[in-house]
Design a protein around this motif. Structure first.
Motif, PDB file in Angstrom:
ATOM      1  N   VAL A   1      30.645  33.942  41.172  1.00  0.00           N
ATOM      2  CA  VAL A   1      30.801  34.391  39.788  1.00  0.00           C
ATOM      3  C   VAL A   1      31.003  33.161  38.908  1.00  0.00           C
ATOM      4  CG1 VAL A   1      32.244  35.678  38.166  1.00  0.00           C
ATOM      5  CG2 VAL A   1      31.837  36.595  40.457  1.00  0.00           C
ATOM      6  N   ASP A   2      30.227  33.058  37.849  1.00  0.00           N
ATOM      7  CA  ASP A   2      30.446  31.985  36.879  1.00  0.00           C
ATOM      8  C   ASP A   2      31.514  32.466  35.896  1.00  0.00           C
ATOM      9  OD1 ASP A   2      30.451  29.948  35.039  1.00  0.00           O
ATOM     10  OD2 ASP A   2      28.283  29.930  34.717  1.00  0.00           O
ATOM     11  N   VAL A   3      32.754  32.176  36.208  1.00  0.00           N
ATOM     12  CA  VAL A   3      33.885  32.691  35.443  1.00  0.00           C
ATOM     13  C   VAL A   3      33.793  32.301  33.972  1.00  0.00           C
ATOM     14  CG1 VAL A   3      36.402  32.588  35.206  1.00  0.00           C
ATOM     15  CG2 VAL A   3      35.373  32.746  37.476  1.00  0.00           C
ATOM     16  N   ARG A   4      33.202  31.170  33.672  1.00  0.00           N
ATOM     17  CA  ARG A   4      33.138  30.662  32.297  1.00  0.00           C
ATOM     18  C   ARG A   4      32.410  31.603  31.346  1.00  0.00           C
ATOM     19  NH1 ARG A   4      32.689  26.920  36.033  1.00  0.00           N
ATOM     20  NH2 ARG A   4      33.912  24.996  35.922  1.00  0.00           N
ATOM     21  N   LYS A   5      31.629  32.497  31.878  1.00  0.00           N
ATOM     22  CA  LYS A   5      30.861  33.407  31.034  1.00  0.00           C
ATOM     23  C   LYS A   5      31.679  34.617  30.583  1.00  0.00           C
ATOM     24  CE  LYS A   5      26.377  32.146  32.985  1.00  0.00           C
ATOM     25  NZ  LYS A   5      25.137  32.623  33.652  1.00  0.00           N
ATOM     26  N   TYR A   6      32.886  34.738  31.083  1.00  0.00           N
ATOM     27  CA  TYR A   6      33.700  35.927  30.811  1.00  0.00           C
ATOM     28  C   TYR A   6      34.966  35.568  30.045  1.00  0.00           C
ATOM     29  CZ  TYR A   6      30.841  37.844  34.626  1.00  0.00           C
ATOM     30  OH  TYR A   6      29.807  38.232  35.432  1.00  0.00           O
ATOM     31  N   ALA A   7      35.371  36.477  29.170  1.00  0.00           N
ATOM     32  CA  ALA A   7      36.677  36.354  28.534  1.00  0.00           C
ATOM     33  C   ALA A   7      37.756  36.913  29.456  1.00  0.00           C
ATOM     34  CB  ALA A   7      36.692  37.094  27.205  1.00  0.00           C
ATOM     35  N   VAL A   8      37.454  38.046  30.055  1.00  0.00           N
ATOM     36  CA  VAL A   8      38.391  38.718  30.961  1.00  0.00           C
ATOM     37  C   VAL A   8      37.609  39.306  32.137  1.00  0.00           C
ATOM     38  CG1 VAL A   8      40.107  40.547  31.238  1.00  0.00           C
ATOM     39  CG2 VAL A   8      39.920  39.355  29.045  1.00  0.00           C
ATOM     40  N   ILE A   9      38.079  39.039  33.333  1.00  0.00           N
ATOM     41  CA  ILE A   9      37.600  39.713  34.542  1.00  0.00           C
ATOM     42  C   ILE A   9      38.801  40.438  35.130  1.00  0.00           C
ATOM     43  CG2 ILE A   9      36.751  39.408  36.895  1.00  0.00           C
ATOM     44  CD1 ILE A   9      35.332  36.864  35.919  1.00  0.00           C
ATOM     45  N   PHE A  10      38.619  41.688  35.509  1.00  0.00           N
ATOM     46  CA  PHE A  10      39.747  42.392  36.108  1.00  0.00           C
ATOM     47  C   PHE A  10      39.265  43.290  37.232  1.00  0.00           C
ATOM     48  CE2 PHE A  10      38.428  45.382  32.764  1.00  0.00           C
ATOM     49  CZ  PHE A  10      38.419  46.592  33.443  1.00  0.00           C
ATOM     50  N   GLY A  11      40.212  43.725  38.044  1.00  0.00           N
ATOM     51  CA  GLY A  11      39.890  44.670  39.105  1.00  0.00           C
ATOM     52  C   GLY A  11      41.121  45.105  39.861  1.00  0.00           C
ATOM     53  N   GLY A  12      41.102  46.326  40.341  1.00  0.00           N
ATOM     54  CA  GLY A  12      42.134  46.792  41.247  1.00  0.00           C
ATOM     55  C   GLY A  12      41.941  46.142  42.603  1.00  0.00           C
ATOM     56  N   ALA A  13      43.033  45.894  43.300  1.00  0.00           N
ATOM     57  CA  ALA A  13      42.958  45.166  44.570  1.00  0.00           C
ATOM     58  C   ALA A  13      42.534  46.034  45.743  1.00  0.00           C
ATOM     59  CB  ALA A  13      44.314  44.528  44.877  1.00  0.00           C
ATOM     60  N   GLN A  14      42.661  47.339  45.619  1.00  0.00           N
ATOM     61  CA  GLN A  14      42.608  48.220  46.793  1.00  0.00           C
ATOM     62  C   GLN A  14      41.213  48.443  47.367  1.00  0.00           C
ATOM     63  OE1 GLN A  14      43.216  49.178  43.695  1.00  0.00           O
ATOM     64  NE2 GLN A  14      42.003  50.967  43.210  1.00  0.00           N
ATOM     65  N   LYS A  15      40.198  47.892  46.765  1.00  0.00           N
ATOM     66  CA  LYS A  15      38.850  48.115  47.274  1.00  0.00           C
ATOM     67  C   LYS A  15      38.345  46.956  48.121  1.00  0.00           C
ATOM     68  CE  LYS A  15      37.615  51.099  43.377  1.00  0.00           C
ATOM     69  NZ  LYS A  15      37.543  52.356  44.134  1.00  0.00           N
ATOM     70  N   ASN A  16      38.585  45.736  47.682  1.00  0.00           N
ATOM     71  CA  ASN A  16      37.993  44.613  48.412  1.00  0.00           C
ATOM     72  C   ASN A  16      38.946  43.436  48.615  1.00  0.00           C
ATOM     73  OD1 ASN A  16      35.547  43.986  49.732  1.00  0.00           O
ATOM     74  ND2 ASN A  16      34.988  42.543  48.140  1.00  0.00           N
ATOM     75  N   ILE A  17      40.164  43.540  48.086  1.00  0.00           N
ATOM     76  CA  ILE A  17      41.082  42.400  48.151  1.00  0.00           C
ATOM     77  C   ILE A  17      42.350  42.709  48.925  1.00  0.00           C
ATOM     78  CG2 ILE A  17      42.551  40.873  46.777  1.00  0.00           C
ATOM     79  CD1 ILE A  17      40.448  40.786  44.669  1.00  0.00           C
ATOM     80  N   GLY A  18      42.930  43.886  48.710  1.00  0.00           N
ATOM     81  CA  GLY A  18      44.231  44.127  49.322  1.00  0.00           C
ATOM     82  C   GLY A  18      44.609  45.588  49.342  1.00  0.00           C
TER      83      GLY A  18
END
Length: 426
Positions: A230-247
């Protein structure tokens, strides 16, 4: 007794976690770092909690190569709470910028500033939404609830080009984004990078949102976080719930451009927002407050942060210099195996989304055209083989194989074998 090793779980969330992380979690729940108390019992203000936060942040920064001018926040609102948080925070920033510009023109006449600002808000405040699935639809509905439907511009509704159903992403030439100008533009543009329910994923960042005058882009990545570059610089905000792919269930993660936080940026005051008949957000969704307090303004579930940190750190250790690219290769390969098999037996299986928008994470398909009895039999046969969690979302039915990071290549291959065997005997 069914052993964990006998099961491959394809549920969409809460989703599978790496077995090694769960085994370690069982230990730290009882006794964390030989302190005689478990991880769920330590203070969120303790040095141990701060160390857990730092490790989780560091792992995510490493994986996604997050620049120094971004902050990482851990919140308790889930992805749905962030539907509201993005609106509250970015509208307040938009309003303050408009107020400051008007004040430069009229000076200290507060009544005149407020009068002109009301007119600007009434006529110019817009939030753009790309509605490509169930979750982006809910996000747009929440925005309408908070600021009023007149301020929400649904720049694309994918259902209009797909017989009233989600399953494709219309060409960008068909989008009706709010025009960008030197003095204006939308307060935000929202899109859901991967639609868990409908199996639709953006193949890449939209070209329409590129450029020096790009609007503030908010992307919901709940179900494809840490699965590809992901090119983070292209976004102002990225968000997500953890329960699907992270934790585990309990936290959301937000990556926020620091220029949107004090002292670089100032949101409109609550009194001003109320004077403009705009909602004032709850303090637990206020990005400046959460950032100032290192995500510890209120009691953060440190155990959930620890789990997420362990998952992300394991990927850092596994892929080294490749970072998230290593996991992306595996995610792509698993998705290719499954889709190739579904396409091979197209007389039995029908993939729901258009090929150009197929999700690598949530593979949605129908069996025998959606015949209810045959799909029920398909699921029953899968369960006998330890292939669990394949039932589609209750709102759309069908079959859904969620191909998250913790689903092994072995699990994907076992599903492919079942798909082939079923197709040959159906």
């Amino acid at each position: 007794m069914v052993n964990r090793s006998d099961v491959h779980y394809f549920g969409a969330g809460p989703a599978p976690l790496p077995t090694t992380v769960l085994e370690n979690a069982a230990q730290v729940l009882l006794n964390y770092q030989d302190k005689g108390i478990g991880l769920c019992e330590i203070s969120h203000r303790s040095p141990e909690a701060n160390a857990i936060l730092a490790e989780a942040k560091g792992a995510l920064v490493t994986l996604l190569d997050i620049p120094d001018d971004y902050d990482v926040l851990f919140l308790q609102s889930g992805g749905t709470g962030e539907f509201s948080a993005t609106v509250y925070n970015l509208v307040a920033i938009w309003v303050e910028k408009k107020r400051a510009k008007i004040a430069e023109e009229v000076g200290d006449d507060e009544a005149e500033v407020l009068k002109r600002l009301r007119k600007v808000v009434d006529e110019e405040l817009k939030l753009d939404y790309l509605v490509t699935g169930s979750w982006s639809l809910k996000a747009s509905q929440e925005a309408s609830r908070l600021v009023g439907a007149k301020h929400v511009n649904v720049a694309v509704d994918a259902r209009t080009a797909n017989n009233g159903k989600f399953g494709s992403i219309p060409a960008e030439t068909e989008w009706t984004l709010t025009p960008r100008t030197s003095g204006g533009g939308p307060a935000l543009v929202y899109f859901c990078d991967n639609e868990t329910v409908d199996g639709v994923e953006f193949p890449s960042f939209p070209q329409s949102l590129e450029g020096d005058d790009a609007p503030l882009v908010c992307a919901d990545m709940s179900s494809n976080f840490i699965s590809r570059k992901v090119d983070v610089r292209k976004y102002a905000v990225i968000f997500g719930g953890a329960q699907k792919n992270i934790g585990s269930t309990g936290i959301a993660i937000a990556i926020i451009r620091k220029s949107l936080l004090p002292p670089a940026s100032k949101p409109a005051s609550p009194d001003l927002l109320r004077a403009l008949n705009l909602s004032v957000g709850p303090i637990v969704l206020d990005y400046p407050t959460i950032a100032k307090n290192n995500s510890l303004y209120n009691t953060l579930p440190i155990f959930d942060v620890w789990v997420a940190g362990q998952v992300m750190s394991s990927l850092v250790n596994s892929y080294g210099a490749k970072r998230i690219g290593g996991q992306e290769d595996i995610s792509n390969e698993k998705a290719r195996l499954i889709y190739d098999t579904l396409d091979k037996y197209s007389s039995v299986y029908r993939v729901v989304p258009a090929k150009s928008a197929r999700s690598r994470m949530n593979i949605c398909f129908r069996v025998h055209g959606g015949d209810a009895d045959k799909e029920k039999a398909f699921l029953a046969g899968a369960e006998k083989l330890g292939l669990l969690g394949l039932k589609g979302h209750r709102s759309v039915g069908g079959i859904r194989a969620s191909n998250y990071n913790a689903v092994s290549v072995e699990g994907a291959q076992k599903l492919v074998t079942y798909l082939e065997d079923y197709a040959k005997t159906a």
